[in-house]
Design a protein around this motif. Structure first.
Motif, PDB file in Angstrom:
ATOM      1  N   ASP A 327       0.812  -1.275   0.198  1.00 22.80           N
ATOM      2  CA  ASP A 327      -0.170   0.084   0.100  1.00 22.80           C
ATOM      3  C   ASP A 327       0.877   1.306   0.072  1.00 22.80           C
ATOM      4  OD1 ASP A 327      -2.559   1.364   0.328  1.00 22.80           O
ATOM      5  OD2 ASP A 327      -1.826   1.986   2.225  1.00 22.80           O
ATOM      6  N   ALA A 328       2.005   1.196   0.644  1.00 18.07           N
ATOM      7  CA  ALA A 328       2.828   2.330   0.718  1.00 18.07           C
ATOM      8  C   ALA A 328       3.558   2.545  -0.559  1.00 18.07           C
ATOM      9  CB  ALA A 328       4.041   2.237   1.751  1.00 18.07           C
ATOM     10  N   PHE A 334       0.883   7.374  -6.210  1.00 21.28           N
ATOM     11  CA  PHE A 334      -0.128   8.455  -6.291  1.00 21.28           C
ATOM     12  C   PHE A 334       0.542   9.787  -6.075  1.00 21.28           C
ATOM     13  CE2 PHE A 334      -3.453  11.003  -4.598  1.00 21.28           C
ATOM     14  CZ  PHE A 334      -4.495  10.871  -5.617  1.00 21.28           C
ATOM     15  N   TRP A 335       1.271   9.728  -4.934  1.00 20.63           N
ATOM     16  CA  TRP A 335       1.904  10.956  -4.554  1.00 20.63           C
ATOM     17  C   TRP A 335       2.869  11.577  -5.790  1.00 20.63           C
ATOM     18  CZ3 TRP A 335       7.175  12.294  -3.920  1.00 20.63           C
ATOM     19  CH2 TRP A 335       7.465  13.613  -3.549  1.00 20.63           C
ATOM     20  N   LEU A 336       3.527  10.849  -6.294  1.00 20.76           N
ATOM     21  CA  LEU A 336       4.404  11.214  -7.414  1.00 20.76           C
ATOM     22  C   LEU A 336       3.412  11.776  -8.615  1.00 20.76           C
ATOM     23  CD1 LEU A 336       6.858   8.004  -7.853  1.00 20.76           C
ATOM     24  CD2 LEU A 336       7.624  10.482  -7.301  1.00 20.76           C
ATOM     25  N   SER A 338       0.804  13.083  -8.515  1.00 23.12           N
ATOM     26  CA  SER A 338       0.100  14.190  -7.865  1.00 23.12           C
ATOM     27  C   SER A 338       1.273  15.304  -7.939  1.00 23.12           C
ATOM     28  CB  SER A 338      -0.490  14.396  -6.500  1.00 23.12           C
ATOM     29  OG  SER A 338      -0.943  15.498  -6.012  1.00 23.12           O
ATOM     30  N   GLU A 339       2.321  15.083  -7.478  1.00 22.65           N
ATOM     31  CA  GLU A 339       3.547  16.217  -7.272  1.00 22.65           C
ATOM     32  C   GLU A 339       3.973  16.642  -8.670  1.00 22.65           C
ATOM     33  OE1 GLU A 339       4.679  17.750  -4.356  1.00 22.65           O
ATOM     34  OE2 GLU A 339       2.724  17.386  -4.275  1.00 22.65           O
ATOM     35  N   LEU A 340       3.868  15.582  -9.705  1.00 20.17           N
ATOM     36  CA  LEU A 340       4.752  15.901 -10.786  1.00 20.17           C
ATOM     37  C   LEU A 340       3.502  16.790 -11.657  1.00 20.17           C
ATOM     38  CD1 LEU A 340       6.703  15.391 -13.121  1.00 20.17           C
ATOM     39  CD2 LEU A 340       5.439  13.403 -13.886  1.00 20.17           C
ATOM     40  N   GLY A 341       2.365  16.468 -11.440  1.00 17.32           N
ATOM     41  CA  GLY A 341       1.367  17.562 -12.143  1.00 17.32           C
ATOM     42  C   GLY A 341       1.481  18.886 -11.757  1.00 17.32           C
ATOM     43  N   ARG A 342       1.845  18.916 -10.118  1.00 19.63           N
ATOM     44  CA  ARG A 342       2.006  20.405  -9.666  1.00 19.63           C
ATOM     45  C   ARG A 342       3.444  21.057 -10.184  1.00 19.63           C
ATOM     46  NH1 ARG A 342       5.298  21.989  -6.411  1.00 19.63           N
ATOM     47  NH2 ARG A 342       6.135  19.908  -6.118  1.00 19.63           N
ATOM     48  N   ALA A 343       4.501  19.846 -10.394  1.00 22.91           N
ATOM     49  CA  ALA A 343       5.899  20.534 -10.747  1.00 22.91           C
ATOM     50  C   ALA A 343       5.707  21.012 -12.247  1.00 22.91           C
ATOM     51  CB  ALA A 343       6.957  19.423 -10.719  1.00 22.91           C
ATOM     52  N   LEU A 344       4.871  20.446 -13.101  1.00 23.72           N
ATOM     53  CA  LEU A 344       4.974  20.793 -14.390  1.00 23.72           C
ATOM     54  C   LEU A 344       4.696  22.207 -14.588  1.00 23.72           C
ATOM     55  CD1 LEU A 344       3.186  17.912 -15.984  1.00 23.72           C
ATOM     56  CD2 LEU A 344       5.642  18.675 -16.421  1.00 23.72           C
TER      57      LEU A 344
END
Length: 586
Positions: A327-328, A334-336, A338-344
């Protein structure tokens, strides 16, 4: 004193209405307990209860001052309320002809006041009652107060049943009720007590989508309706919750071991027979979760159940116990995303580095491969091998490639203005090749930056080309016609046929580093690489070898006729300024 009434003619209908509400034998609920406590306080009496009249018992959904959960229906005042549908007051049970020899009177109860719990359809479920150990007269104000409290109980019942608590297809409690009941477990069990929950999934999302596409939503209703009786038998007297289109959850009896619970579930999966023709289109899986009462959040329990049921697809038994480690990994994925979408959308988190490609004939640098790098503000550098495979399987594939292409074109334009002539290669995914406007966007970008199309090479893996060959071929053809160079990346690791490669409008074939590294130690690998180079040349392609790390390997590749090499022997991926310095030093 009001006398009890004869049983109504429609008792069977009344009992069915009671059972459809799924209240009997359920866990305590704070929503009901709050009303019961209020009743005891308002009447200044030691006992209050929400009492439901079953076939042969009075079962207490909520109670104050009572240890047991039920009493016999025979000679119970609440049964008389259910029979009549009217309020019943008994100032002194010992003075009542009907109740003086009742279990309540024998237990020391002298006073009873009960207001009916009546559904909108007119079925009386039982009573909201208060009891005392001393005789007591009833005022009109008290009658009104108890009637109001009974109305509050019914409002709560109707709310749970009608507004977001019952699934309309299965008639079972839904996800919201599951979350509420898991939260209320702490009212019946000690905090931290271990508990088991299971989630049965009757079909995978892909199976569900494919079947509904062919047969429509009636198929979903059929598979759900046919499964409910079997699930009820599986859990015995327990409660089944309909928590997804084809997902059902339930709790194990307190104290049941993991081994015993797992055995019951696996036997159910093994024995479940497909229902009708559509049943053969589905695969049942079961997820099982261990959690602590009052300590694990209900939504986390449900999420973990879904995670375990998803993992069960890969288990031969069809059952998987929730794994925190697995699960981790999913949560990190999922975190990756979400964060990649933000980083773009950020100006400084993503950047390109460039690894040179060198001619094996004269040592000139002919171009460089653009590689995306990510420095997260909190997590630090995140390797492309960690986030790129994930991005390529999501909607971020388009946005990520768009970002890399734009950054590469800006750098090409900057180098051109500085008098540096290089070809830059950019990796694209299978998703990009399937976008109908991809080639137009690439060519428009080159025109916008005033770049020669031949200064850009697009690298595509064999597996990406083979996912949708027709779409990939058409996209590559349009790009090649526009002057963009095409390279087949990681050659030898995919499943493409020679006939397909022969038809591809590619300029370059890149031999994967897994064949190149160590070829100096393995004669069979050298023979394979030599054959790949000759085959590519015969098909009209230039050949680039990846992963060249030693002079010996470079010499072997030169001897085999390889055109270019890329690897740490020549240069690591470097920032644009570092690459300019590297070029000047050569």
């Amino acid at each position: 004193m009001n006398a009890p009434y004869d049983l109504p003619h429609h008792e069977t209908v009344r009992l069915e209405a009671l059972r459809q509400l799924n209240l009997l034998d359920t866990a305590p609920s704070e929503a009901f307990d709050r009303i019961t406590r209020m009743a005891a306080q308002l009447f200044q009496l030691p006992i209050a209860a929400v009492s439901l009249t079953d076939t042969d018992r009075q079962w207490f959904k909520s109670k104050v001052g009572v240890e047991h959960n039920a009493i016999p229906r025979m000679k119970a005042p609440c049964a008389a309320v259910a029979d009549s549908g009217r309020m019943l007051e008994v100032p002194d049970l010992l003075e009542s002809e009907c109740f003086r020899d009742s279990p309540l009177a024998a237990g020391g109860i002298r006073f009873y006041l009960g207001a009916p719990l009546v559904t909108k359809a007119g079925h009386c479920l039982g009573a909201m009652c208060v009891l005392g150990t001393e005789p007591r007269a009833v005022t009109e104000a008290e009658r009104t107060t108890l009637a109001d409290l009974a109305a509050m109980v019914m409002a709560q019942i109707e709310l749970q049943h009608a507004l977001g608590r019952i699934d309309p297809v299965s008639g079972l409690p839904n996800r919201n009720q599951f979350v509420s009941d898991v939260r209320d477990l702490s009212l019946a069990a000690a905090e931290g007590e271990p508990q088991l929950a299971a989630l049965v999934s009757l079909a995978t999302p892909e199976e569900l989508s494919d079947a509904m596409r062919v047969m429509g939503s009636t198929w979903l209703d059929e598979i759900v309706s046919s499964a409910v009786p079997a699930l009820r038998r599986l859990v015995g007297g327990g409660k089944v919750y309909h928590v997804g289109p084809t997902q059902f959850a339930f709790l194990a009896p307190l104290g049941m071991s993991l081994v015993r619970f797992s055995s019951l579930l696996m036997a159910w999966v093994a024995e479940r027979t497909p229902m009708g023709q559509t049943g053969f289109l589905t695969t049942s899986t079961v997820g099982l979760v261990r959690f602590a009462v009052g300590q694990d959040a209900p939504l986390d329990v449900l999420r973990n159940l879904h995670s375990a049921a998803h993992d069960a697809r890969d288990a031969e038994s069809g059952l998987r116990v929730y794994s925190p480690e697995q699960d981790a990994a999913y949560r990190h994925r999922f975190w990756l995303i979400s964060e990649l979408g933000r980083a773009l959308a950020q100006p400084d988190e993503l950047h390109l580095v460039f690894q040179p490609k060198v001619s094996l004939r004269d040592g000139r640098c002919l171009g460089a491969e653009a590689l995306l790098r990510w420095t997260h503000p909190e997590a630090g550098p995140i390797g492309p091998g960690e986030f790129m495979p994930i991005a390529e399987t999501t909607s971020l594939a388009r946005a990520t490639t768009e970002w890399v292409l734009e950054a590469a074109m800006r750098q090409l334009a900057a180098w051109r203005n500085e008098g540096v002539a290089l070809q830059v290669a950019v990796n694209v995914s299978a998703v990009n090749l399937e976008e109908p406007d991809f080639s137009d966007r690439v060519l428009d970008g080159l025109a916008r930056h005033g770049l020669d199309p031949a200064s850009l090479a697009l690298e595509m893996t064999e597996s990406a080309l083979m996912r949708k060959p027709k779409a990939a071929h058409d996209t590559m053809a349009r790009l090649a016609e526009g002057g963009v160079k095409i390279a087949i990346d990681d050659f030898g690791t995919g499943y493409s046929s020679l006939a397909y490669l022969q038809d591809m409008p590619a300029d370059v074939v890149k031999i994967d580093q897994s064949f190149v590294r160590g070829m100096e130690k393995d004669e069979r690998t050298r023979a394979l690489v030599t054959t790949m180079i000759k085959l590519s040349h015969d098909l009209g392609h230039r050949v680039v070898a990846e992963g060249v790390e030693t002079a010996e390997v470079a010499a072997l590749l030169r001897e085999a006729g390889c055109d270019e090499a890329q690897g740490y022997f020549y240069g690591r991926p470097m920032a644009p300024t570092a690459l300019a310095a590297w070029l000047a030093a050569r």
